[in-house]
Scaffold this active site. Structure first.
Site, short mmCIF file in Angstrom:
data_model
loop_
_atom_site.label_atom_id
_atom_site.label_comp_id
_atom_site.label_asym_id
_atom_site.label_seq_id
_atom_site.Cartn_x
_atom_site.Cartn_y
_atom_site.Cartn_z
N SER A 192 0.94 -1.17 -0.05
CA SER A 192 -0.05 -0.12 -0.08
C SER A 192 0.88 1.14 0.01
CB SER A 192 -0.95 -0.14 1.34
OG SER A 192 -0.32 0.46 2.34
N ASP A 193 0.27 2.50 -0.38
CA ASP A 193 0.95 3.43 0.04
C ASP A 193 0.97 3.91 1.35
OD1 ASP A 193 2.52 5.86 -0.27
OD2 ASP A 193 1.76 6.43 -1.98
#
Ligand code: NOJ
Length: 737
Positions: free
Chosen positions: A291-292
C-alpha cells in the site's frame, strides 16, 4: 509475464515455510514499519517539516536532526515475527535488526528494507521528469543501476521507484517524479528502470527490487491537486495509463505500490478490479503489492471503510499484500482470520508473494548488508557515478528558445543573477535518499569551473523581493546576463501542487529588470514541472530548461551554455501557455469541434489555441530538416523512413519521432500517439535515412469491454522532431484476421 523465476527448490522452501508459520507470523510478513520517533524535539515534528520546507533549515540539517533523534526500531516485534519489512537507510541498524529477524525470530525469515530511492541514492541524478527528456533508455537504466549499487551498500533491498504515473497536468506536484505524459515513452522508461534496478538477476548484491507506483491513475487527480479523486473511463485507463505498468511487469518488476486515489469509486488500495483482475490475473504479476503510506487507514477517510478493521478486511480481500504504516493488518488480521472474516487463502497468497520476492532477491542466502561496502559511498562522491550523472544531466536539458544568443563565448563577461544560481540544495529536486546539497555543483560553480568570467549577485530569490540596484550594478560591466529562475525543491513533488504555474515570486520582475538594461538575457530555468512561460517566451531571447539536475547541475548547464554540449533534450510533458490550459497534453482524444479560430470550437476565449511548447519539442544549436517520408507496408510491420539532414553548423543529436493517428475507430481515438523514436547524431551538412518500425499489432487499442482491437481503416503516420511539426502520410490498413 511478471515471473519471479524461482527454482523448484525455492518454491518448495516457501511452501514449507508457509506450512510452519502461525497466523501471527504470516500477518507479520504483511506488516511494514518505519522506526518510530521517541520523545520530542525542541520543536514539534510538524514545525521541523515546515522548517525544511520553507528553507529555514537545509535538507542536511534536517537529516542530522532526524538521525540524532531517539528511535524505536521495534526490536521485540521483529523478534516475535511481527514485522516483514522496514523503511530504513542505516546499514548498521539494518544488520542489527536483520540479525534479530534471522537468528532470534522463530521462522528466521529476513526483513526486506525499502526506501524511496527516486533519482539516485547518494549520487543524485536529474529528477525523473528531466531525465525522461533525454528520451534515452540507456540513460534511464544507467542511473538506476548506479542508484541500486549505492543503495544496496546501505542495506536497502528495495526502492519505491520507478514512478510510472502518466502526468498530464503540470499543476500536479508529482509530475516532477514522473516520466511525463506519454504512455509509450513512459513504457520505455519503466522497462529501462526495472532493468537498471533489478539487473538480470535481482539477487546480485548490487541490485535492488523495483516498485511500480502508483497503481494507478494517480497522475489524473482532478485539477492536478494531490491526493484528489480520479474519474476515468476504463478504455482511457487501459490505453492511456496502464501501458507503463504492463510493460514493466513484463520486464519483471517485483513489486507494485497502490495509489492513494480512488478509481471508479473504489480506492486503489482496496480495488480488487485493479489488484486482482488487471494486475495479478490479467498481467500475471507474481510479485507483491504494497500500500502507499497509511493508505489502508485512509480508506476510512475515503468513506469506504467503517474503521481500521473494516479497511483491513477490504484490503486483504482485494489483494493488498503489504500494509505500509497503517498498522491495520498488525492490529486486526489475526482476529479476522480467527473469525473467518478473512480467508486463510487470501493470507497465504499475500505471504507467498512476499516470500517469493525475498527469495528472488536472495535474502535467505545473504540477508545482511556487506560490511566492506557500507561506507563505500559515504565519503567523496564516486567519480564514475558522477560521470554517469553528468551525462544524464546534459541530456536532460531542453533548449526552449534561442534568438542567436547561445552558445555563449567563453570570453563573455557574464552577470549571473537569481538566488537559485548559487543554491546547492535546490539542485537536488524533490526526494533525495542519501543525497546532499553539499555534493551539488551550482550554476555559479559550474560556470566558474568552465573558466567563465562571472560576476554574481542574487538580486532576487524564488520568493523574495527584487533588488533592482544590485542588478544594475552587477550587470553594468557585463556582455550578457544569465538569470537563473524557477522553483525550489519544495514546490514540486508530493503534496506540492500549484494552482498557478507561472514563475513564482518576483522572478518575472527580475527578468524584466534584466531586459531593461538592454543587455542580452538568457533565462536558465530550474523547476520541477512545466511552467507557464508565455511572457518569458515573448520577452526573453533565450530560455534553457534545466530542471533540477542533481549533483552535476552546474557542470551540465555550463556545458550547454558554452556549447561544449549541444542540447538534445526533448520535452516529455507539454508546456501550456497559461495555467488555465491545464491539463494540456498532445495525445488528447478527438472532439467533435477541434480548436480553431472559429468561436464554436473546443477552446478558451482568453487563451491561445496551442500550448507554448508541445510534447517532444526541444531545440538544438543546429537545425534538422526532415524530407522524403516513406511508409512501406510489410507482412507484420510498417517500415517508416525519413531523410534527416543537419542543416546547421555544428554536430547535433536529434530524436526522430513517429506518431500515429487512427482516423476512424469504434471509440474516440487520440489525435496523435507516439509509437516509436530513434536517435541520430549528424555532422553539419550530413544527411541520413532514419528507419522507424511499427508492428501492426501495436496499432490497436482497448475498447470499453477491455478487448484489444485492431480495426481496419485509415491511419496517418507522422514523423518529425516534435509532436507538432511533422511530415505525414496516410495509409489504409487491413489487418489479418
Ligand atoms: C508516500 C508516497 O506517495 C510514495 O510515493 C512513497 O513511496 C511513500 N510515501 C513512502 O515514502
Amino acid at each position: 509475464m511478471g515471473r519471479m523465476n524461482l527454482t523448484k527448490e525455492q518454491k518448495q522452501k516457501i511452501e514449507e515455510l508457509l506450512a510452519q508459520m502461525t497466523v501471527e507470523e504470516k500477518v507479520g510478513q504483511m506488516n511494514q514499519l518505519s522506526p518510530s520517533i521517541v520523545g520530542g524535539f525542541d520543536v514539534s515534528m510538524e514545525e521541523l517539516i515546515e522548517m525544511v520546507t520553507d528553507g529555514r533549515i537545509t535538507n542536511e540539517e534536517f537529516g542530522k536532526i532526524m538521525s540524532q533523534a531517539e528511535r524505536d526500531f521495534h526490536e521485540d516485534e521483529v523478534r516475535a515475527g511481527k514485522v516483514g519489512s522496514f523503511l530504513l537507510n542505516n546499514p548498521k541498524k539494518a544488520n542489527e535488526l536483520q540479525r534479530i529477524a534471522v537468528e532470534e525470530s522463530r521462522m528466521g525469515i529476513p526483513l526486506i528494507y525499502g526506501l524511496d530511492v527516486i533519482h539516485g541514492f547518494r549520487t543524485t541524478f536529474p529528477i525523473p521528469l528531466a531525465e525522461t527528456c533525454s528520451w534515452n533508455p540507456q540513460v534511464f537504466e544507467a542511473s538506476a543501476a548506479v542508484a541500486a549499487r549505492e543503495a544496496s551498500s546501505h542495506g536497502v533491498h528495495w526502492t519505491f521507484a520507478p514512478m510510472v504515473d502518466i502526468a498530464r497536468d503540470a499543476r500536479w506536484g508529482r509530475i516532477s517524479e514522473s516520466a511525463g505524459e506519454d504512455p509509450y515513452l513512459g513504457s520505455v522508461y519503466s522497462r529501462a528502470k526495472v532493468r537498471g534496478y533489478q539487473g538480470k538477476n535481482p539477487a546480485d548484491r548490487e541490485r535492488i527490487a523495483a516498485t511500480l507506483k502508483h497503481f494507478v491513475a494517480y497522475g489524473a487527480v482532478e485539477a492536478g491537486q494531490d491526493y484528489n479523486t480520479v474519474s476515468m473511463a476504463r478504455s482511457m485507463l487501459h490505453n492511456g495509463y496502464l501501458p507503463p505498468v504492463k510493460a514493466a511487469v513484463e520486464e519483471g518488476a517485483m513489486t507494485v505500490m497502490a495509489a492513494f486515489n480512488d478509481y471508479n469509486g473504489v480506492p486503489c488500495t482496496v480495488n480488487s478490479y485493479l489488484l486482482r483482475s488487471v494486475l495479478k490475473e490479467g498481467y500475471g504479476f507474481e510479485g507483491f503489492v504494497v500500500s502507499d503510506a497509511n493508505a489502508i487507514r485512509e480508506c476510512v477517510n475515503h468513506g469506504i471503510a467503517e474503521d481500521l478493521a473494516d479497511a483491513s478486511r477490504k484490503a486483504t480481500a482485494a489483494g493488498m499484500d503489504m500494509d505500509m504504516g497503517s498498522n491495520a493488518y498488525n492490529s486486526h488480521l489475526v482476529q479476522q482470520i480467527e473469525n473467518k472474516e478473512v480467508s486463510m487463502e487470501a493470507l497465504d497468497e499475500a505471504v507467498r508473494r512476499i516470500l517469493s520476492v525475498k527469495m528472488a532477491l536472495g535474502l535467505f542466502d545473504h540477508p545482511y548488508a556487506e560490511e566492506e561496502r557500507m561506507e563505500l559511498y559515504d565519503g567523496e562522491l564516486n567519480p564514475e557515478h558522477r560521470a554517469v550523472a553528468l551525462d544524464a544531466a546534459k541530456r536532460s536539458i531542453v533548449l526552449l528558445k534561442n534568438d542567436n544568443i547561445l552558445p555563449l563565448k567563453k570570453e563573455a563577461k557574464i552577470a549571473l543573477v537569481g538566488a537559485l544560481a548559487d543554491d546547492r540544495d535546490n539542485c537536488l529536486g524533490a526526494w533525495f535518499a542519501d543525497g546532499r546539497g553539499s555534493d551539488c555543483i551550482t550554476v555559479k560553480a559550474g560556470l566558474e569551473r568552465a573558466g567563465a568570467q562571472v560576476a554574481y549577485a542574487p538580486c532576487c530569490g524564488v520568493e523574495s523581493e527584487l533588488q533592482a540596484e544590485e542588478l544594475r550594478s552587477v550587470a553594468a560591466d557585463a556582455d550578457v546576463i544569465v538569470a537563473v529562475v524557477g522553483e525550489t525543491n519544495a514546490m514540486s513533488g508530493e503534496a506540492s501542487s500549484r494552482a498557478d504555474i507561472t514563475l513564482p515570486g518576483h522572478q518575472q520582475e527580475l527578468l524584466a529588470a534584466a531586459l531593461a538594461t538592454g543587455k542580452p538575457v538568457v533565462a536558465v530555468l530550474m523547476n520541477g514541472r512545466p511552467l507557464a512561460l508565455q511572457w518569458e517566451h515573448e520577452h526573453v531571447p533565450a530560455l534553457v530548461e534545466t530542471w533540477q539536475l542533481g549533483v552535476t547541475h552546474g557542470d551540465a548547464v555550463a556545458a550547454v551554455l558554452f556549447g561544449d554540449y549541444n542540447p538534445s533534450g526533448k520535452l516529455c510533458a507539454t508546456f501550456p501557455a497559461m495555467t488555465g490550459q491545464c491539463p494540456r497534453y498532445y495525445n488528447h482524444p478527438n472532439t467533435g469541434r477541434p480548436a480553431s479560430k472559429s468561436k464554436f470550437t473546443s477552446r478558451y476565449l482568453d487563451a491561445p489555441l496551442e500550448p507554448l511548447y508541445p510534447f517532444g519539442y526541444g531545440l538544438s544549436y543546429t537545425e534538422f530538416v526532415y524530407e522524403n517520408l516513406k511508409v512501406e507496408e510489410q507482412a507484420d510491420t510498417f517500415r517508416v523512413t525519413v531523410q534527416v539532414r543537419n542543416a546547421g553548423s555544428c554536430t547535433g543529436e536529434e530524436t526522430v519521432q513517429l506518431y500515429l493517428r487512427d482516423v476512424v475507430g469504434s471509440i474516440v481515438r487520440p489525435v496523435k500517439e507516439l509509437k516509436a523514436f530513434e536517435k541520430v547524431t549528424l555532422k553539419p551538412g550530413e544527411s541520413r535515412e532514419v528507419t522507424l518500425t511499427l508492428a501492426k499489432k501495436d496499432m490497436g487499442f482497448y475498447n470499453d469491454e477491455m478487448e484489444y482491437c485492431l480495426e481496419d481503416g485509415a491511419f496517418i503516420f507522422y514523423v518529425g522532431g516534435n509532436s507538432r511539426d511533422c511530415l505525414k502520410e496516410e495509409r489504409r490498413v487491413a489487418f489479418e484476421k
